[in-house]
Design an enzyme around this catalytic site. Sequence first.
Site, PDB file in Angstrom:
ATOM      1  N   ARG A 113     -10.282  -0.386  18.914  1.00 39.53           N
ATOM      2  CA  ARG A 113      -9.676   0.946  18.779  1.00 39.53           C
ATOM      3  C   ARG A 113      -8.179   0.859  18.508  1.00 39.53           C
ATOM      4  O   ARG A 113      -7.674   1.457  17.560  1.00 39.53           O
ATOM      5  CB  ARG A 113      -9.936   1.781  20.032  1.00 39.53           C
ATOM      6  CG  ARG A 113     -11.423   1.951  20.296  1.00 39.53           C
ATOM      7  CD  ARG A 113     -11.703   3.001  21.345  1.00 39.53           C
ATOM      8  NE  ARG A 113     -13.016   2.779  21.931  1.00 39.53           N
ATOM      9  CZ  ARG A 113     -13.777   3.716  22.473  1.00 39.53           C
ATOM     10  NH1 ARG A 113     -13.353   4.956  22.516  1.00 39.53           N
ATOM     11  NH2 ARG A 113     -14.958   3.430  22.992  1.00 39.53           N
ATOM     12  N   ASP A 140     -24.945  -5.845  18.957  1.00 41.96           N
ATOM     13  CA  ASP A 140     -24.722  -5.151  17.681  1.00 41.96           C
ATOM     14  C   ASP A 140     -23.615  -5.654  16.755  1.00 41.96           C
ATOM     15  O   ASP A 140     -23.857  -6.232  15.697  1.00 41.96           O
ATOM     16  CB  ASP A 140     -24.557  -3.638  17.931  1.00 41.96           C
ATOM     17  CG  ASP A 140     -23.551  -3.266  19.029  1.00 41.96           C
ATOM     18  OD1 ASP A 140     -22.860  -4.160  19.515  1.00 41.96           O
ATOM     19  OD2 ASP A 140     -23.458  -2.073  19.378  1.00 41.96           O
ATOM     20  N   GLU A 163     -12.675  -3.254  23.524  1.00 36.46           N
ATOM     21  CA  GLU A 163     -12.313  -1.863  23.223  1.00 36.46           C
ATOM     22  C   GLU A 163     -10.867  -1.760  22.737  1.00 36.46           C
ATOM     23  O   GLU A 163     -10.569  -1.001  21.822  1.00 36.46           O
ATOM     24  CB  GLU A 163     -12.513  -0.962  24.457  1.00 36.46           C
ATOM     25  CG  GLU A 163     -13.956  -0.865  24.949  1.00 36.46           C
ATOM     26  CD  GLU A 163     -14.870  -0.069  24.023  1.00 36.46           C
ATOM     27  OE1 GLU A 163     -14.390   0.475  23.009  1.00 36.46           O
ATOM     28  OE2 GLU A 163     -16.084  -0.010  24.308  1.00 36.46           O
ATOM     29  N   GLU A 176     -23.356   6.070  14.715  1.00 34.53           N
ATOM     30  CA  GLU A 176     -24.091   5.014  13.993  1.00 34.53           C
ATOM     31  C   GLU A 176     -25.079   5.522  12.934  1.00 34.53           C
ATOM     32  O   GLU A 176     -25.230   4.913  11.876  1.00 34.53           O
ATOM     33  CB  GLU A 176     -24.824   4.093  14.985  1.00 34.53           C
ATOM     34  CG  GLU A 176     -23.903   3.222  15.837  1.00 34.53           C
ATOM     35  CD  GLU A 176     -23.235   3.955  16.988  1.00 34.53           C
ATOM     36  OE1 GLU A 176     -23.691   5.083  17.326  1.00 34.53           O
ATOM     37  OE2 GLU A 176     -22.253   3.432  17.554  1.00 34.53           O
TER      38      GLU A 176
HETATM   39  C1  DMJ Z   1     -17.777   2.591  19.036  1.00 31.37           C
HETATM   40  O1  DMJ Z   1     -16.714   2.395  19.888  1.00 31.37           O
HETATM   41  C2  DMJ Z   1     -18.026   1.374  18.192  1.00 31.37           C
HETATM   42  O2  DMJ Z   1     -18.784   1.729  17.087  1.00 31.37           O
HETATM   43  C3  DMJ Z   1     -18.738   0.285  18.946  1.00 31.37           C
HETATM   44  O3  DMJ Z   1     -19.060  -0.803  18.111  1.00 31.37           O
HETATM   45  C4  DMJ Z   1     -19.995   0.810  19.577  1.00 31.37           C
HETATM   46  N1  DMJ Z   1     -19.790   2.012  20.338  1.00 31.37           N
HETATM   47  C5  DMJ Z   1     -18.948   3.063  19.831  1.00 31.37           C
HETATM   48  C6  DMJ Z   1     -19.627   4.197  19.123  1.00 31.37           C
HETATM   49  O4  DMJ Z   1     -20.868   4.540  19.533  1.00 31.37           O
END
Ligand code: DMJ
Length: 638
Positions: free
Chosen positions: A263, A393, A259, A527
Site C-alpha cells: 500500500r 495468492d 501491507e 479481485e
Molecule cells: C488487497 O490489499 C490486495 O489486493 C491483497 O493482495 C489482497 N487483499 C486486498 C484486497 O482484497
Amino acid sequence: MVFRKLPGVSASGMGLRLSQKFVFLLFLSGLVTLCFGALFFLPDSVRLKRIFLSKTEVQPVTVGSGSENDVREHLKRPKEPEHTRGMTPGKGETKSRKPSVSNEATEERMAGGKAQEDLTLSRSKADSLMERVSDADHDANSDTFNFKKFQGCLLKPALGRDSGSTADPKTNDRREKVKEMMKFAWDNYKRYAWGKNELRPLTKNGHLGNMFGGLRGASIVDSLDTLYIMGLMDEYNDAKEWVQTSLDLNSNGEASLFEVNIRYVGGLLSAYYLTGEEFFRNKAVELGEKLLPAFNTPTGIPRGVINLGSSGTSWSWGWASAGSSILAEFGTLHLEFVHLTELSNNPVFKEKVMSIRKLLNKIEKPHGLYPNFLSPVSGNWVQHHVSIGGLGDSFYEYLIKSYLMSDKTDEEAKKMYYSALEAIEANLVQKSPGGLTYMAEWRGGILDHKMGHLACFSGGMIGIGADDGAPEKRQHYLDLAAEITHTCHESYTRSTTRLGPEAFRFDSGAEATATRLSDRYYILRPEVIESYMYLWRLTHDPKYRDWGWEAVEALEQHCRVESGFSGIRDVYALTASHDNMQQSFFLSETLKYLYLLFSDDDLLSLEDWVFNTEAHPLPIIRKSCLQDEVTEEKTVSE
Ligand code: DMJ
C-alpha cells in the site's frame, strides 16, 4: 594493588582470601555488566554494537495475517487490546517493547498537519536513519534515475490519448459514474477521517487499525494514483500536500511488512512514476529502508511483522505455525523492491528479493506446489497447505508480473510461474457438476472444494500470462482465465445483492455459493472486478464491461451509505448490515479497476505498466532504452 599479597594474611590460590576473592569477582562481574549495558546506548552505526547486538535476534511474537489481514480487521476480536491482539511471546521477547503510537491526541496532530518543530525533528531523525543505512556503502539518494528519460521509454503516454476516454457514450457515462463514486468516497474520507487509515462511514470517524505500525493516511497514499488518473486534481493535490507535509515515516509500531509494502511503498512509487515528484520517490526509498531489518533472518526470508522504529526488530505472526513466514507476504515484495533499487541505485533491495527467489526456486516442492508457510530459520516448509486465495495468492501474481515488468528478461520468474501454473492445474483446478471451473485448496493432498474471493484475481493473472506460455497452451490459458472469471461472476449473480461472498463452495450441492455464515460477507474487495478488467483488455468481449456495470449498481445499492461506502455482512440478505468500514483498497483497487474497465486500453497501457497487488501501476523496466544515450538526448531536447 588489589592483587598484592597482604603481609600476615594466610592466602590461598592467587594469594587472596576467599572473601577477598568474592569481592573481586563481584567487582569484575559488575564491570562486565556495565560495559555490556553501555553497548545499548551506543549509536547503531558503531561497529562494536553491530557485532554484539544483532537486530533481529529476537524471534518473538505475531500480530495478524498475511494477505488476510484485512479479513482479520473485519472480523475483529474486540476483547483483546488492539496492540497485543494475536501476539504470543516468543523466544527472546522482552517486556519492554515500546508502545505503538496510537493515542487520539497524537492522531489528530498528525492528521491536521504537524507543527513545524515536529517536522524538523522528523527530518533529522530521517537523516540519521539515512546515515545508518548508507553504512552499507550505498547512497540511497544517489540521483541517478532520469525521469525524463524514463518517460521517453514508455510506448504510450501514461494517461493515454484524451485521458483514456472512449468513443462510446454509454461507456463514458459509466466511467463518469465511477469517477463520481471515487469523489464521494474520497470527500467523505477527507471530511470525517482525514489522516487516519480508513473511513468508518456509519459512525463518521476514522480508523487506524494495527497493520501499518503507526503509519497514517493509508487511504491517502492508496488513492494518489487513482485520483490522478481520474483527473480529480483538487483532490490529488490535497493528497499530495498531505504526503509531503504530514506523512511521518518515523513511527515506532509493529507493521505488516506485506501491507506497508503493497500500500505505502507501492502507492508512493506509482505516484512518483506518474508525476515525477521527487518527494514521492524519496519517501518510498526511505520507507523501503525501514523494512530491510525484517530480512535479517538465517535464510533471508523476512518475518511478517516489523517494528518501524530504530530497533528494527521483526516477528512472525503468532497464528502462523512454528514462527513461519507466509508465502503471499514474503513472495509479494519483488516488484516494489526491484523498483526501489531502480530509483535509489542501491542494490540492497533487489538483492533481498532475489535471495527469496533463489531459495524458493531451489527448495523441493510437493507435487510442484508452493505451500503457504515457510520457516525463516530453517528455510523448510512448515505445513503442506496450498492456496491460490489468501496466504498464497499474490506470490504467483508476482512471478508472472516480475517477468513482464523485466521487459520479459527475467527468465527465472517465467519458468517458476509456468511450472507453478502447471502444478496448480494438475492439483487444484476443478470442474463442478454444474460445469463451473474453480480453484480448490489443497491440504497435504486432500482437496477443500472452496474458492475464496481473493482467489478470483487468478482469472486476470492467468489471462495476462497467456501470451507468453508455450504456443500450444496459449489459447488454453486464455480459456482457463475466462472460465475462472465466469465462475467468480457466478458467485456474484447467485447472491441476493449480486455481490460476491468472501468464500464460496462446491460441495454438498453448493455451486459458487457460501454455505457457511462466516463466509457471507463482502468487504469491498476488488479481485473479481480486477479479472473483468484484464479479460476486457485481452478479449474485448463486451460482457466484461456489463459485468463490471452490474457490480457498480450493486455497490451503489448495497454498499453506498450516507457518508461513504461500507462493506456488508451478508451478501445473501436484502436488508444490508454494514460493517462500517471503507477499506483503502476500495479506492486504490476496486474503483481504479472499474475506471480502467470503462476506459480506453491506452490509459495505463499493459504494454507499459504492471499493477502491483494493490493496483498501483509500476512501469516495465526497459533497461536497453533507459541506458540508451540517444533516448536521453531525444527526451531532453523535447
Ligand atoms: C488487497 O490489499 C490486495 O489486493 C491483497 O493482495 C489482497 N487483499 C486486498 C484486497 O482484497
